[in-house]
Scaffold this motif. Structure first.
Motif, PDB file in Angstrom:
ATOM      1  N   ALA A 155      31.569  38.981  22.748  1.00 50.40           N
ATOM      2  CA  ALA A 155      31.651  39.211  24.017  1.00 50.40           C
ATOM      3  C   ALA A 155      31.161  38.203  24.842  1.00 50.40           C
ATOM      4  CB  ALA A 155      30.659  40.653  24.454  1.00 50.40           C
ATOM      5  N   ASP A 156      30.186  37.279  24.403  1.00 51.40           N
ATOM      6  CA  ASP A 156      29.818  36.372  25.322  1.00 51.40           C
ATOM      7  C   ASP A 156      31.023  35.304  25.593  1.00 51.40           C
ATOM      8  OD1 ASP A 156      27.102  37.146  25.748  1.00 51.40           O
ATOM      9  OD2 ASP A 156      26.299  35.855  24.402  1.00 51.40           O
ATOM     10  N   HIS A 157      31.651  35.259  24.704  1.00 47.82           N
ATOM     11  CA  HIS A 157      32.802  34.036  24.759  1.00 47.82           C
ATOM     12  C   HIS A 157      33.966  34.790  25.857  1.00 47.82           C
ATOM     13  CE1 HIS A 157      32.301  32.025  20.517  1.00 47.82           C
ATOM     14  NE2 HIS A 157      31.159  31.955  21.293  1.00 47.82           N
ATOM     15  N   ALA A 158      34.033  35.901  25.724  1.00 47.79           N
ATOM     16  CA  ALA A 158      35.112  36.735  26.599  1.00 47.79           C
ATOM     17  C   ALA A 158      34.438  36.499  28.071  1.00 47.79           C
ATOM     18  CB  ALA A 158      35.371  37.969  26.446  1.00 47.79           C
ATOM     19  N   ALA A 159      33.066  36.560  27.963  1.00 41.70           N
ATOM     20  CA  ALA A 159      32.468  36.463  29.448  1.00 41.70           C
ATOM     21  C   ALA A 159      32.481  34.977  29.938  1.00 41.70           C
ATOM     22  CB  ALA A 159      30.885  36.961  29.346  1.00 41.70           C
ATOM     23  N   PRO A 206      37.413  27.938  35.633  1.00 45.21           N
ATOM     24  CA  PRO A 206      37.952  27.554  36.818  1.00 45.21           C
ATOM     25  C   PRO A 206      39.457  28.116  36.861  1.00 45.21           C
ATOM     26  CG  PRO A 206      36.600  25.715  36.012  1.00 45.21           C
ATOM     27  CD  PRO A 206      36.466  26.814  34.866  1.00 45.21           C
ATOM     28  N   GLY A 207      39.975  28.434  37.862  1.00 46.18           N
ATOM     29  CA  GLY A 207      41.324  29.098  37.849  1.00 46.18           C
ATOM     30  C   GLY A 207      41.427  30.613  37.906  1.00 46.18           C
ATOM     31  N   ARG A 208      40.314  31.241  37.391  1.00 46.29           N
ATOM     32  CA  ARG A 208      40.413  32.663  37.106  1.00 46.29           C
ATOM     33  C   ARG A 208      39.661  33.438  38.354  1.00 46.29           C
ATOM     34  NH1 ARG A 208      42.358  34.228  31.858  1.00 46.29           N
ATOM     35  NH2 ARG A 208      40.893  36.118  32.078  1.00 46.29           N
ATOM     36  N   PRO A 209      40.346  34.250  38.539  1.00 47.19           N
ATOM     37  CA  PRO A 209      39.888  35.122  39.818  1.00 47.19           C
ATOM     38  C   PRO A 209      38.688  35.598  39.968  1.00 47.19           C
ATOM     39  CG  PRO A 209      41.913  36.512  38.749  1.00 47.19           C
ATOM     40  CD  PRO A 209      41.550  35.060  37.854  1.00 47.19           C
ATOM     41  N   ALA A 210      38.010  35.832  38.884  1.00 43.65           N
ATOM     42  CA  ALA A 210      36.488  36.230  39.066  1.00 43.65           C
ATOM     43  C   ALA A 210      35.614  34.860  39.471  1.00 43.65           C
ATOM     44  CB  ALA A 210      35.926  36.531  37.384  1.00 43.65           C
ATOM     45  N   LEU A 211      35.918  33.773  39.077  1.00 45.37           N
ATOM     46  CA  LEU A 211      35.165  32.602  39.623  1.00 45.37           C
ATOM     47  C   LEU A 211      35.151  32.663  40.942  1.00 45.37           C
ATOM     48  CD1 LEU A 211      33.356  30.233  38.770  1.00 45.37           C
ATOM     49  CD2 LEU A 211      35.079  28.848  38.481  1.00 45.37           C
ATOM     50  N   ALA A 212      36.500  32.534  41.659  1.00 44.51           N
ATOM     51  CA  ALA A 212      36.715  32.426  43.001  1.00 44.51           C
ATOM     52  C   ALA A 212      35.609  33.511  43.956  1.00 44.51           C
ATOM     53  CB  ALA A 212      37.969  32.762  43.613  1.00 44.51           C
ATOM     54  N   LYS A 213      35.756  34.938  43.192  1.00 42.07           N
ATOM     55  CA  LYS A 213      34.881  36.185  43.780  1.00 42.07           C
ATOM     56  C   LYS A 213      33.328  35.757  43.770  1.00 42.07           C
ATOM     57  CE  LYS A 213      38.233  39.523  43.317  1.00 42.07           C
ATOM     58  NZ  LYS A 213      38.938  40.446  42.113  1.00 42.07           N
ATOM     59  N   LEU A 238      27.236  41.544  40.136  1.00 42.32           N
ATOM     60  CA  LEU A 238      28.142  40.628  39.095  1.00 42.32           C
ATOM     61  C   LEU A 238      28.655  41.633  38.077  1.00 42.32           C
ATOM     62  CD1 LEU A 238      28.632  37.960  38.597  1.00 42.32           C
ATOM     63  CD2 LEU A 238      26.493  37.770  37.193  1.00 42.32           C
ATOM     64  N   GLU A 239      27.881  42.563  37.685  1.00 41.57           N
ATOM     65  CA  GLU A 239      28.178  43.228  36.314  1.00 41.57           C
ATOM     66  C   GLU A 239      29.363  43.993  36.504  1.00 41.57           C
ATOM     67  OE1 GLU A 239      24.453  45.277  35.115  1.00 41.57           O
ATOM     68  OE2 GLU A 239      23.933  43.474  33.993  1.00 41.57           O
ATOM     69  N   SER A 240      29.507  44.589  37.803  1.00 41.60           N
ATOM     70  CA  SER A 240      30.542  45.552  38.094  1.00 41.60           C
ATOM     71  C   SER A 240      31.772  44.525  38.223  1.00 41.60           C
ATOM     72  CB  SER A 240      30.235  46.464  39.357  1.00 41.60           C
ATOM     73  OG  SER A 240      30.089  45.599  40.548  1.00 41.60           O
ATOM     74  N   LEU A 241      31.724  43.514  38.610  1.00 39.70           N
ATOM     75  CA  LEU A 241      32.781  42.743  38.645  1.00 39.70           C
ATOM     76  C   LEU A 241      33.356  42.233  37.380  1.00 39.70           C
ATOM     77  CD1 LEU A 241      34.850  40.721  40.271  1.00 39.70           C
ATOM     78  CD2 LEU A 241      32.983  38.884  39.964  1.00 39.70           C
ATOM     79  N   LEU A 242      32.302  41.897  36.546  1.00 39.96           N
ATOM     80  CA  LEU A 242      32.659  40.917  35.205  1.00 39.96           C
ATOM     81  C   LEU A 242      32.836  42.124  34.038  1.00 39.96           C
ATOM     82  CD1 LEU A 242      30.378  37.893  34.983  1.00 39.96           C
ATOM     83  CD2 LEU A 242      32.791  38.138  35.790  1.00 39.96           C
ATOM     84  N   LEU A 246      36.635  43.142  33.265  1.00 38.29           N
ATOM     85  CA  LEU A 246      37.407  41.991  33.073  1.00 38.29           C
ATOM     86  C   LEU A 246      37.149  41.634  31.523  1.00 38.29           C
ATOM     87  CD1 LEU A 246      36.926  39.818  36.150  1.00 38.29           C
ATOM     88  CD2 LEU A 246      38.940  41.135  35.665  1.00 38.29           C
ATOM     89  N   ILE A 247      35.748  41.531  31.277  1.00 38.00           N
ATOM     90  CA  ILE A 247      35.340  41.134  29.731  1.00 38.00           C
ATOM     91  C   ILE A 247      36.063  42.268  28.637  1.00 38.00           C
ATOM     92  CG2 ILE A 247      33.342  40.796  28.277  1.00 38.00           C
ATOM     93  CD1 ILE A 247      32.047  40.042  30.940  1.00 38.00           C
ATOM     94  N   GLY A 248      36.090  43.551  29.297  1.00 36.83           N
ATOM     95  CA  GLY A 248      36.304  44.701  28.543  1.00 36.83           C
ATOM     96  C   GLY A 248      38.017  44.427  28.202  1.00 36.83           C
ATOM     97  N   GLN A 249      38.767  44.137  29.193  1.00 35.53           N
ATOM     98  CA  GLN A 249      40.125  43.613  28.986  1.00 35.53           C
ATOM     99  C   GLN A 249      40.451  42.630  27.996  1.00 35.53           C
ATOM    100  OE1 GLN A 249      41.647  42.845  32.945  1.00 35.53           O
ATOM    101  NE2 GLN A 249      41.351  44.917  33.599  1.00 35.53           N
ATOM    102  N   GLU A 250      39.561  41.633  28.159  1.00 36.27           N
ATOM    103  CA  GLU A 250      39.539  40.509  27.292  1.00 36.27           C
ATOM    104  C   GLU A 250      39.493  40.712  25.770  1.00 36.27           C
ATOM    105  OE1 GLU A 250      40.382  36.489  26.289  1.00 36.27           O
ATOM    106  OE2 GLU A 250      40.696  37.515  28.135  1.00 36.27           O
ATOM    107  N   ILE A 251      38.266  41.633  25.761  1.00 33.72           N
ATOM    108  CA  ILE A 251      38.109  41.857  24.364  1.00 33.72           C
ATOM    109  C   ILE A 251      38.915  42.875  23.530  1.00 33.72           C
ATOM    110  CG2 ILE A 251      36.190  43.359  23.057  1.00 33.72           C
ATOM    111  CD1 ILE A 251      34.064  42.411  25.089  1.00 33.72           C
ATOM    112  N   VAL A 252      39.720  43.864  24.378  1.00 28.92           N
ATOM    113  CA  VAL A 252      40.445  44.473  23.857  1.00 28.92           C
ATOM    114  C   VAL A 252      41.887  44.007  23.297  1.00 28.92           C
ATOM    115  CG1 VAL A 252      42.215  46.331  24.382  1.00 28.92           C
ATOM    116  CG2 VAL A 252      39.705  46.793  25.060  1.00 28.92           C
ATOM    117  N   GLN A 253      42.091  42.832  24.254  1.00 25.64           N
ATOM    118  CA  GLN A 253      43.466  41.947  23.923  1.00 25.64           C
ATOM    119  C   GLN A 253      42.965  41.339  22.513  1.00 25.64           C
ATOM    120  OE1 GLN A 253      43.825  39.654  27.563  1.00 25.64           O
ATOM    121  NE2 GLN A 253      44.883  41.478  28.538  1.00 25.64           N
TER     122      GLN A 253
END
Length: 203
Positions: free
Chosen positions: A34-38, A44-51, A86-90, A93-100
């Motif tokens: 999960a840390d790697h997904a996080a 850079p270039g991913r929407p979360a970073l801009a937010k 921060l947690e409610s944003l991430l 997204l981390i969950g989706q990444e892990i599932v994939q």
């Protein structure tokens, strides 16, 4: 092919989760961290970073445009409100990444390694939970040695994580990591052989 069942692997900071996960990887088990997904969701270039930059200001970015984790950590650990934002944003997204990533697993069971398995709700993705448990003083010692952080910082991180009791309450299996690597590896071997006998994570 049968879909693998998912084992959640968790433990406090400095408990030895990574060493245990490595033991399973060496035995051919598909492991998602999960840390790697996080880390991936804030590249850079991913929407979360801009937010994040928009919310906390440019001070949380390094000159190369990457996230300055240390700067962000200081801000969120000092302020529970900001941590929740921060947690409610991430977390989603981390969950989706892990599932994939878990969906690509081809071993009989796959492992989700997450220090926040219990408190982030990621436990819902797993059928069984293995907790790596270590006496608190040993946790602190190991983390200070590994990260060159102060005892105060380590204790603050431990405060933010689920308590030992809370984690152990959710555990199906507990691996007490207070001996040497050879012993730890033998324990991983024993658990791995046991997990291969399970269907859907249940005996």
């Amino acid at each position: 092919m049968k879909k693998p069942w998912i084992l959640g692997l968790t433990g406090g900071i400095g408990s030895g989760k990574s060493a245990v996960a490595q033991g399973f990887i060496e035995r051919g088990v598909h492991v998602v961290d999960a840390d790697h997904a996080a880390r991936w969701v804030v590249e850079p270039g991913r929407p979360a970073l801009a937010k994040i930059a928009e919310h906390f200001g440019a001070g949380v970015l390094q000159t190369n445009g990457e996230l300055d984790r240390a700067a962000l950590r200081k801000l969120v650990f000092a302020d529970p409100e900001q941590r929740r934002w921060l947690e409610s944003l991430l977390h989603p997204l981390i969950g989706q990444e892990i599932v994939q990533v878990l969906a690509r697993a081809e071993s009989p069971y796959a492992i989700l390694v997450s220090p926040l398995l219990v408190e982030s709700g990621q436990r819902q993705m797993t059928q069984r939970v293995l907790v790596v448990d270590t006496p608190a003083e040993l946790q602190i010692q190991r983390t200070i040695t590994r990260d060159q952080s102060s005892e105060e910082q380590v204790r603050a991180i431990m405060q933010a994580q689920a308590s030992r009791e809370e984690r152990l309450r959710h555990a199906h299996d507990v691996l007490v990591n207070d001996r040497d690597m050879a012993w730890l590896d033998a324990e991983v071997e024993r658990l791995h052989n046991f997990y291969l006998t399970l269907r859907g994570g249940q005996p």
